[in-house]
Design an enzyme around this catalytic site. Structure first.
Site, PDB file in Angstrom:
ATOM      1  N   ARG A 108     -12.465 -20.930 -24.877  1.00  0.00           N
ATOM      2  CA  ARG A 108     -12.741 -22.373 -24.569  1.00  0.00           C
ATOM      3  C   ARG A 108     -12.100 -23.433 -24.004  1.00  0.00           C
ATOM      4  O   ARG A 108     -11.115 -23.238 -23.798  1.00  0.00           O
ATOM      5  CB  ARG A 108     -13.216 -22.796 -26.248  1.00  0.00           C
ATOM      6  CG  ARG A 108     -13.995 -22.086 -26.990  1.00  0.00           C
ATOM      7  CD  ARG A 108     -14.312 -22.356 -28.352  1.00  0.00           C
ATOM      8  NE  ARG A 108     -15.109 -21.463 -29.040  1.00  0.00           N
ATOM      9  CZ  ARG A 108     -14.868 -20.341 -29.545  1.00  0.00           C
ATOM     10  NH1 ARG A 108     -13.491 -19.659 -29.776  1.00  0.00           N
ATOM     11  NH2 ARG A 108     -15.794 -19.609 -30.257  1.00  0.00           N
ATOM     12  N   HIS A 133     -15.819 -18.858 -21.906  1.00  0.00           N
ATOM     13  CA  HIS A 133     -15.825 -17.437 -20.875  1.00  0.00           C
ATOM     14  C   HIS A 133     -16.304 -17.494 -19.612  1.00  0.00           C
ATOM     15  O   HIS A 133     -16.982 -16.680 -19.253  1.00  0.00           O
ATOM     16  CB  HIS A 133     -16.453 -16.253 -21.873  1.00  0.00           C
ATOM     17  CG  HIS A 133     -15.672 -16.251 -23.136  1.00  0.00           C
ATOM     18  ND1 HIS A 133     -14.544 -15.770 -23.216  1.00  0.00           N
ATOM     19  CD2 HIS A 133     -16.293 -15.423 -24.511  1.00  0.00           C
ATOM     20  CE1 HIS A 133     -14.166 -15.525 -24.489  1.00  0.00           C
ATOM     21  NE2 HIS A 133     -15.164 -15.216 -25.125  1.00  0.00           N
ATOM     22  N   HIS A 203     -13.165  -8.256 -23.214  1.00  0.00           N
ATOM     23  CA  HIS A 203     -14.179  -8.531 -24.671  1.00  0.00           C
ATOM     24  C   HIS A 203     -14.376  -7.445 -25.304  1.00  0.00           C
ATOM     25  O   HIS A 203     -15.425  -7.538 -25.751  1.00  0.00           O
ATOM     26  CB  HIS A 203     -14.702  -9.809 -24.304  1.00  0.00           C
ATOM     27  CG  HIS A 203     -15.007 -10.441 -25.196  1.00  0.00           C
ATOM     28  ND1 HIS A 203     -15.598 -10.065 -26.465  1.00  0.00           N
ATOM     29  CD2 HIS A 203     -14.741 -12.026 -25.582  1.00  0.00           C
ATOM     30  CE1 HIS A 203     -15.798 -11.138 -27.192  1.00  0.00           C
ATOM     31  NE2 HIS A 203     -15.244 -12.408 -26.820  1.00  0.00           N
ATOM     32  N   ASP A 276     -11.127 -16.460 -35.795  1.00  0.00           N
ATOM     33  CA  ASP A 276     -11.338 -16.638 -34.390  1.00  0.00           C
ATOM     34  C   ASP A 276     -10.231 -17.614 -33.820  1.00  0.00           C
ATOM     35  O   ASP A 276     -10.725 -18.579 -33.446  1.00  0.00           O
ATOM     36  CB  ASP A 276     -12.898 -17.352 -34.379  1.00  0.00           C
ATOM     37  CG  ASP A 276     -13.445 -17.217 -33.060  1.00  0.00           C
ATOM     38  OD1 ASP A 276     -12.649 -16.628 -32.212  1.00  0.00           O
ATOM     39  OD2 ASP A 276     -14.462 -17.492 -32.815  1.00  0.00           O
ATOM     40  N   GLU A 340      -8.279 -10.211 -27.724  1.00  0.00           N
ATOM     41  CA  GLU A 340      -8.394 -10.609 -26.277  1.00  0.00           C
ATOM     42  C   GLU A 340      -6.896 -11.330 -25.900  1.00  0.00           C
ATOM     43  O   GLU A 340      -6.598 -12.382 -26.475  1.00  0.00           O
ATOM     44  CB  GLU A 340      -9.418 -11.590 -26.420  1.00  0.00           C
ATOM     45  CG  GLU A 340     -10.895 -11.261 -26.810  1.00  0.00           C
ATOM     46  CD  GLU A 340     -11.729 -12.570 -27.116  1.00  0.00           C
ATOM     47  OE1 GLU A 340     -11.914 -12.931 -26.362  1.00  0.00           O
ATOM     48  OE2 GLU A 340     -11.950 -12.745 -28.546  1.00  0.00           O
TER      49      GLU A 340
END
Length: 373
Positions: A108, A133, A203, A276, A340
């Site tokens: 982000r 992304h 991803h 996250d 990631e």
């Protein structure tokens, strides 16, 4: 890093039978002909890398995307451990980035804005109030040029100046290599003709019990990170590095992913609806090092993640809701884990974070390797 999978002589016959059975099951739903297409006047197809242990990785040049990854479990049975769709058209319509290369900037950027030198740039906002992304048509939604040489797939893409709001004409290269030590190595490289920002990652959603087999809450996870980057309610880092010790974010020793994922007293867990978050890897210096280890209790499959990057985004599939389907499976809530490897989210707006600026004459170069034991 090179570890050959031990030959399990006593299981040779049954392993062979189960492997063929599992492959038949997978390829009844995932057919290579479903990945043959012409998109943006460029050819698309499926490329398959195989090693001598029976491991197979299928990749489409649409989005430089890993479609399937067949890995032997503790009995020699071949298990597809990544999420994926059945056809290239499903990838065109998909929104979950399954197996794709995310870029020009993975993760982000706050409100889709950043400054570089004396110039200000505005990106497409596609994740609430933020850019995610790479934008509306990131690197996951373009056709890459591809060349396969035995167990190596070389992909390249020319990203034009102004594409999705990013400055600079950028040449991007991604190379997938499958080794006989059951390692999938990913090499990233890029160069630009004017200052820009770049942050590339893969991803993949992993489930080491097999895609579509249930949640990842019993997977045992280790992260070599004493700190993480706390976020605000929109999942943008607030600029601090917080200690994981004494929190649900402490995976410095193995923990089941589901052990503390619903800690109602932890604000960061509330913001992420689980995990996250970006973790700050210990001792990151641009050299390849162990970042994470994940192990599934039933299949016995263990995955080690090595990277040259300073961070790793651990995402526990909190936004999966069953709308995505592929390879005979429905991808439900918390049935996949993403690890990631990356520079930190919103780095262009965070001066204290490692720089993501790429200038003319410089070469962006990173590496991530997944090893399956």
């Amino acid at each position: 890093m090179k570890r050959l999978l031990p030959l399990m002589i006593s299981f040779a016959f049954s392993a062979c039978f189960l492997s063929n059975e599992k492959k038949d099951q997978i390829y009844t739903t995932m057919r290579p002909e479903n990945f043959i297409a012409t998109i943006d006047s460029k050819p698309v197809q499926l490329y398959v890398l195989k090693n001598k242990n029976g491991m197979e990785v299928s990749i489409t040049n649409y989005g430089a995307t890993v479609v399937s990854m067949l890995v032997p479990d503790k009995y020699g049975k071949m298990v597809d451990v990544v999420f994926g769709y059945d056809s290239v058209s499903s990838y065109q319509n998909g929104t979950s980035y399954f197996g794709a290369i995310a870029g020009r900037y993975a993760n982000r950027i706050a409100k889709g804005k950043f400054n570089l030198g004396d110039s200000s740039y505005t990106l497409a906002v596609n994740n609430g109030v933020n850019a995610l992304h790479g934008g509306i048509k990131g690197y996951n939604k373009v056709v890459w040029d591809a060349k396969k040489e035995e167990n190596v797939l070389k992909l390249s893409y020319f990203s034009k100046d102004g594409e999705e709001g990013y400055p600079g004409n950028v040449k991007v290269y991604v190379t997938y290599t499958l080794t006989d030590s059951n390692a999938l190595d990913i090499q990233y490289q890029a160069e630009t003709d004017k200052p820009t920002i770049i942050n590339l990652t893969n991803h993949n959603y992993f489930n080491l019990e097999g895609q579509g087999s249930g949640t990842i809450l019993e997977h045992q996870l280790t992260l070599h990170a004493d700190k993480f980057t706390p976020v605000d309610s929109t999942l943008i880092p607030i600029g601090e590095l917080a200690e994981v010790k004494g929190t649900p974010f402490d995976f410095t020793v193995p923990h089941a992913i589901g052990e503390r994922i619903n800690d109602s007293l932890n604000q960061q867990i509330k913001f992420g609806l689980g995990y996250d978050h970006n973790f700050v890897l210990n001792g990151a210096n641009g050299q390849l090092q162990l970042a994470a280890t994940v192990k599934a209790p039933i299949s016995g499959i263990e995955m080690q993640v090595f990277t040259t990057e300073p961070g790793i985004q651990f995402y526990s599939g909190n936004f999966l809701n069953g709308n995505d389907k592929g390879k005979g499976s429905v991808y439900n809530y918390r049935t996949g884990i993403c690890l990631e490897t990356q520079h930190f989210p919103d780095s262009p707006n965070q001066p204290s974070f490692p720089s993501v600026v790429l200038k003319p004459g410089e070469i962006y170069k990173t590496q991530t390797t997944y090893i399956f034991n």
